[in-house]
Scaffold this motif. Structure first.
Motif, PDB file in Angstrom:
ATOM      1  N   TYR A 101       0.787  -1.233   0.000  1.00 41.44           N
ATOM      2  CA  TYR A 101       0.000   0.000   0.000  1.00 41.44           C
ATOM      3  C   TYR A 101       0.824   1.291   0.000  1.00 41.44           C
ATOM      4  O   TYR A 101       0.257   2.370   0.091  1.00 41.44           O
ATOM      5  CB  TYR A 101      -0.920   0.014   1.224  1.00 41.44           C
ATOM      6  CG  TYR A 101      -1.898  -1.131   1.260  1.00 41.44           C
ATOM      7  CD1 TYR A 101      -3.056  -1.098   0.496  1.00 41.44           C
ATOM      8  CD2 TYR A 101      -1.655  -2.250   2.052  1.00 41.44           C
ATOM      9  CE1 TYR A 101      -3.962  -2.153   0.528  1.00 41.44           C
ATOM     10  CE2 TYR A 101      -2.548  -3.317   2.088  1.00 41.44           C
ATOM     11  CZ  TYR A 101      -3.702  -3.257   1.320  1.00 41.44           C
ATOM     12  OH  TYR A 101      -4.596  -4.304   1.343  1.00 41.44           O
ATOM     13  N   ASN A 102       2.127   1.192  -0.104  1.00 35.14           N
ATOM     14  CA  ASN A 102       2.977   2.389  -0.069  1.00 35.14           C
ATOM     15  C   ASN A 102       3.771   2.461  -1.366  1.00 35.14           C
ATOM     16  O   ASN A 102       4.599   1.587  -1.632  1.00 35.14           O
ATOM     17  CB  ASN A 102       3.920   2.322   1.142  1.00 35.14           C
ATOM     18  CG  ASN A 102       4.533   3.669   1.482  1.00 35.14           C
ATOM     19  OD1 ASN A 102       4.829   4.472   0.605  1.00 35.14           O
ATOM     20  ND2 ASN A 102       4.735   3.917   2.767  1.00 35.14           N
ATOM     21  N   VAL A 103       3.506   3.493  -2.181  1.00 37.83           N
ATOM     22  CA  VAL A 103       4.100   3.573  -3.520  1.00 37.83           C
ATOM     23  C   VAL A 103       4.843   4.884  -3.697  1.00 37.83           C
ATOM     24  O   VAL A 103       4.256   5.970  -3.694  1.00 37.83           O
ATOM     25  CB  VAL A 103       3.018   3.437  -4.613  1.00 37.83           C
ATOM     26  CG1 VAL A 103       3.636   3.597  -5.997  1.00 37.83           C
ATOM     27  CG2 VAL A 103       2.299   2.091  -4.496  1.00 37.83           C
ATOM     28  N   CYS A 104       6.156   4.790  -3.844  1.00 39.61           N
ATOM     29  CA  CYS A 104       7.008   5.943  -4.139  1.00 39.61           C
ATOM     30  C   CYS A 104       7.102   6.099  -5.662  1.00 39.61           C
ATOM     31  O   CYS A 104       7.146   5.111  -6.401  1.00 39.61           O
ATOM     32  CB  CYS A 104       8.384   5.722  -3.534  1.00 39.61           C
ATOM     33  SG  CYS A 104       9.613   6.971  -3.940  1.00 39.61           S
ATOM     34  N   TYR A 105       7.142   7.347  -6.121  1.00 42.04           N
ATOM     35  CA  TYR A 105       7.286   7.632  -7.556  1.00 42.04           C
ATOM     36  C   TYR A 105       7.925   8.998  -7.684  1.00 42.04           C
ATOM     37  O   TYR A 105       8.122   9.716  -6.693  1.00 42.04           O
ATOM     38  CB  TYR A 105       5.920   7.622  -8.249  1.00 42.04           C
ATOM     39  CG  TYR A 105       5.022   8.777  -7.852  1.00 42.04           C
ATOM     40  CD1 TYR A 105       4.824   9.863  -8.701  1.00 42.04           C
ATOM     41  CD2 TYR A 105       4.382   8.807  -6.604  1.00 42.04           C
ATOM     42  CE1 TYR A 105       4.023  10.942  -8.328  1.00 42.04           C
ATOM     43  CE2 TYR A 105       3.582   9.870  -6.236  1.00 42.04           C
ATOM     44  CZ  TYR A 105       3.404  10.927  -7.089  1.00 42.04           C
ATOM     45  OH  TYR A 105       2.618  11.996  -6.720  1.00 42.04           O
ATOM     46  N   ASN A 106       8.306   9.379  -8.902  1.00 42.93           N
ATOM     47  CA  ASN A 106       8.797  10.738  -9.117  1.00 42.93           C
ATOM     48  C   ASN A 106       8.264  11.263 -10.442  1.00 42.93           C
ATOM     49  O   ASN A 106       7.769  10.505 -11.275  1.00 42.93           O
ATOM     50  CB  ASN A 106      10.325  10.790  -9.055  1.00 42.93           C
ATOM     51  CG  ASN A 106      10.988  10.186 -10.276  1.00 42.93           C
ATOM     52  OD1 ASN A 106      10.929  10.724 -11.380  1.00 42.93           O
ATOM     53  ND2 ASN A 106      11.637   9.035 -10.086  1.00 42.93           N
ATOM     54  N   PHE A 107       8.376  12.564 -10.614  1.00 43.50           N
ATOM     55  CA  PHE A 107       7.916  13.210 -11.839  1.00 43.50           C
ATOM     56  C   PHE A 107       9.074  13.930 -12.525  1.00 43.50           C
ATOM     57  O   PHE A 107       8.901  14.925 -13.219  1.00 43.50           O
ATOM     58  CB  PHE A 107       6.793  14.210 -11.515  1.00 43.50           C
ATOM     59  CG  PHE A 107       5.722  14.298 -12.582  1.00 43.50           C
ATOM     60  CD1 PHE A 107       4.743  13.319 -12.686  1.00 43.50           C
ATOM     61  CD2 PHE A 107       5.687  15.361 -13.473  1.00 43.50           C
ATOM     62  CE1 PHE A 107       3.750  13.404 -13.661  1.00 43.50           C
ATOM     63  CE2 PHE A 107       4.696  15.456 -14.452  1.00 43.50           C
ATOM     64  CZ  PHE A 107       3.732  14.474 -14.540  1.00 43.50           C
ATOM     65  N   MET A 233       0.340   7.338  -2.086  1.00 40.03           N
ATOM     66  CA  MET A 233       1.270   7.743  -3.131  1.00 40.03           C
ATOM     67  C   MET A 233       2.252   8.750  -2.542  1.00 40.03           C
ATOM     68  O   MET A 233       1.846   9.736  -1.929  1.00 40.03           O
ATOM     69  CB  MET A 233       0.512   8.366  -4.297  1.00 40.03           C
ATOM     70  CG  MET A 233      -0.429   7.411  -5.009  1.00 40.03           C
ATOM     71  SD  MET A 233       0.436   6.031  -5.817  1.00 40.03           S
ATOM     72  CE  MET A 233       1.459   6.914  -7.005  1.00 40.03           C
ATOM     73  N   THR A 234       3.551   8.500  -2.712  1.00 42.80           N
ATOM     74  CA  THR A 234       4.560   9.340  -2.064  1.00 42.80           C
ATOM     75  C   THR A 234       5.564   9.828  -3.100  1.00 42.80           C
ATOM     76  O   THR A 234       6.450   9.090  -3.508  1.00 42.80           O
ATOM     77  CB  THR A 234       5.275   8.560  -0.948  1.00 42.80           C
ATOM     78  OG1 THR A 234       6.050   7.496  -1.504  1.00 42.80           O
ATOM     79  CG2 THR A 234       4.266   7.966   0.031  1.00 42.80           C
ATOM     80  N   ILE A 235       5.419  11.070  -3.517  1.00 41.48           N
ATOM     81  CA  ILE A 235       6.285  11.597  -4.569  1.00 41.48           C
ATOM     82  C   ILE A 235       7.671  11.917  -4.028  1.00 41.48           C
ATOM     83  O   ILE A 235       7.827  12.444  -2.923  1.00 41.48           O
ATOM     84  CB  ILE A 235       5.651  12.841  -5.230  1.00 41.48           C
ATOM     85  CG1 ILE A 235       6.369  13.181  -6.549  1.00 41.48           C
ATOM     86  CG2 ILE A 235       5.644  14.040  -4.277  1.00 41.48           C
ATOM     87  CD1 ILE A 235       5.618  14.169  -7.424  1.00 41.48           C
ATOM     88  N   HIS A 236       8.688  11.583  -4.803  1.00 43.68           N
ATOM     89  CA  HIS A 236      10.081  11.860  -4.451  1.00 43.68           C
ATOM     90  C   HIS A 236      10.487  13.206  -5.046  1.00 43.68           C
ATOM     91  O   HIS A 236      10.170  13.507  -6.185  1.00 43.68           O
ATOM     92  CB  HIS A 236      10.983  10.749  -4.999  1.00 43.68           C
ATOM     93  CG  HIS A 236      12.409  10.844  -4.548  1.00 43.68           C
ATOM     94  ND1 HIS A 236      13.286  11.789  -5.030  1.00 43.68           N
ATOM     95  CD2 HIS A 236      13.119  10.102  -3.653  1.00 43.68           C
ATOM     96  CE1 HIS A 236      14.470  11.629  -4.463  1.00 43.68           C
ATOM     97  NE2 HIS A 236      14.397  10.614  -3.616  1.00 43.68           N
TER      98      HIS A 236
END
Length: 397
Positions: A101-107, A233-236
């Motif tokens: 349930y914990n998803v890191c991503y970046n833009f 959702m956890t943006i880097h």
């Protein structure tokens, strides 16, 4: 009150650091991704389950996904982005179905991070990642040969870049090019220069405001679905947190973090707090970011950087460098205390040591792991951070 959940990034069975080795250093959880799935395609239930079973067979937990990467069509706002957003949502549903349930991503645009030297030798004899604005300008001006690049830099920077580049041997120029084109964690494959040039030209046509709008569009499409299934959702943040090669940054400071949180308010729209990425800019007040956005921080990367007067920086040891890591840790523990007192569900925020030095036996296997992801260097960082956390707790909890 629970401690931070100690985690470690692992890139799969082909990675030069094994789960057996990671387990020995006392971590509880693994940070991993389905690396083999092509960008933009759905991660199937079976693929996710297979990786999860591999991790759990070693007595570890798959705590955080890093990363479900975002297709360039979404970042650039192309007509086909809705197709890739639908794929992304399905991947989130498949992760949730597997209990993740914990998803890191970046833009970030072009590459996931930028360094100009992947093996910068420290006075200790270990080595670290390093960024030089002069070397980056030299790459831009004389290897990438970006049109109108000179307009990005001052005359002084252009002059220094010219002098720097002229003194490099052909082998050193090649090393600089490879260092920059290797900015994709989890892969030893360099980005082809012509591909980089093509993507670079495309993103330069997009304004910062449009990139922010593209991020908002993405968030407003996926966050409601993520909230339904309990995914955070956890943006880097962007790394480094300032423009490189003329490309705007949109997740690099307090105001930009506030924008992305405000554009789609939800418990599922959160942050990966990375002390190294944000700390590479002296303008960022890391303690204030934790204090003001603490309830949105669902994943933590802790590392340190040594900023230099010329704008360069290198990855310092975790307790050294320019980032006031003791004050940052204190703010994080205070946030945990607030969560505990309010009876919130997640107090043990997943934390991993980031970008360790290459030390001791790491040097014998340097070709086996990815830059920044040594075993001993990161293990040393985890030990330092664990001791710091415990010490700070004595005065807070």
């Amino acid at each position: 009150m629970e401690y931070l959940k100690k985690t470690f990034r692992w890139f799969g069975p082909s990675f030069g650091v094994s789960l057996d080795e990671i387990k020995q250093i006392g971590v509880e959880g693994i940070v991993a991704a389905c690396q083999e799935v092509p960008l933009g395609e759905v991660w199937s239930l079976e693929t996710i389950a297979s990786l999860k079973n591999e991790i759990e067979s070693h007595g570890l937990e798959w705590s955080v996904v890093e990363s479900v990467n975002i297709h360039t069509s979404i970042k650039y706002g192309l007509p086909e982005r809705d197709t890739y957003i639908a794929n992304y949502i399905q991947t989130l549903k498949n992760l949730a179905a597997n209990g993740i349930y914990n998803v890191c991503y970046n833009f970030m645009q072009l590459i996931d991070w930028t360094r100009t030297n992947l093996d910068y030798v420290l006075p200790s004899g270990g080595s670290a990642l390093y960024y030089s604005p002069i070397a980056a300008a030299a790459f831009d001006l004389f290897i990438l040969k970006r049109e109108n690049a000179r307009e990005t830099y001052t005359e002084e920077i252009c002059k220094k870049a010219r002098g720097y580049f002229d003194e490099l041997t052909e082998a050193q120029r090649k090393k600089l090019e490879e260092s920059i084109l290797a900015g994709m964690p989890g892969s030893r494959k360099l980005i082809a220069l012509d591909e980089f040039q093509k993507n670079h030209a495309a993103v330069l046509k997009i304004s910062k405001e449009q990139l922010q709008e593209n991020l908002s569009y993405f968030l407003n499409a996926i966050i409601p679905e993520a909230e339904k299934i309990g995914v955070k959702m956890t943006i880097h943040p962007d790394d480094p947190p300032f423009s490189v090669f003329g490309v705007p940054r949109i997740v690099s400071n307090y105001e930009e973090l506030k924008f992305l949180l405000d554009c789609c308010p939800s418990p599922s729209n959160g942050l990966t707090f990375c002390s190294g990425s944000l700390g590479a800019s002296a303008e960022n007040d890391l303690v204030k970011i934790v204090e003001d956005f603490g309830d949105k921080i669902h994943f933590i990367h802790l590392r340190n950087v040594q900023r230099n007067p010329d704008g360069s920086f290198y990855e310092a040891e975790h307790l050294g460098g320019s980032v006031p890591i003791d004050k940052v840790m204190k703010a994080i523990v205070e946030e945990q205390k607030r969560r505990h007192e309010n009876g919130e569900e997640i107090v043990a925020i997943p934390m991993r040591p980031d970008h360790g030095h290459v030390l001791l036996d790491d040097k014998k296997r340097q070709d086996d792991f990815y830059s920044g992801y040594s075993l001993i260097g990161r293990a040393m960082g985890l030990a330092q951070l664990s001791g710091l956390e415990k010490g700070i707790r004595q005065n807070i909890v």
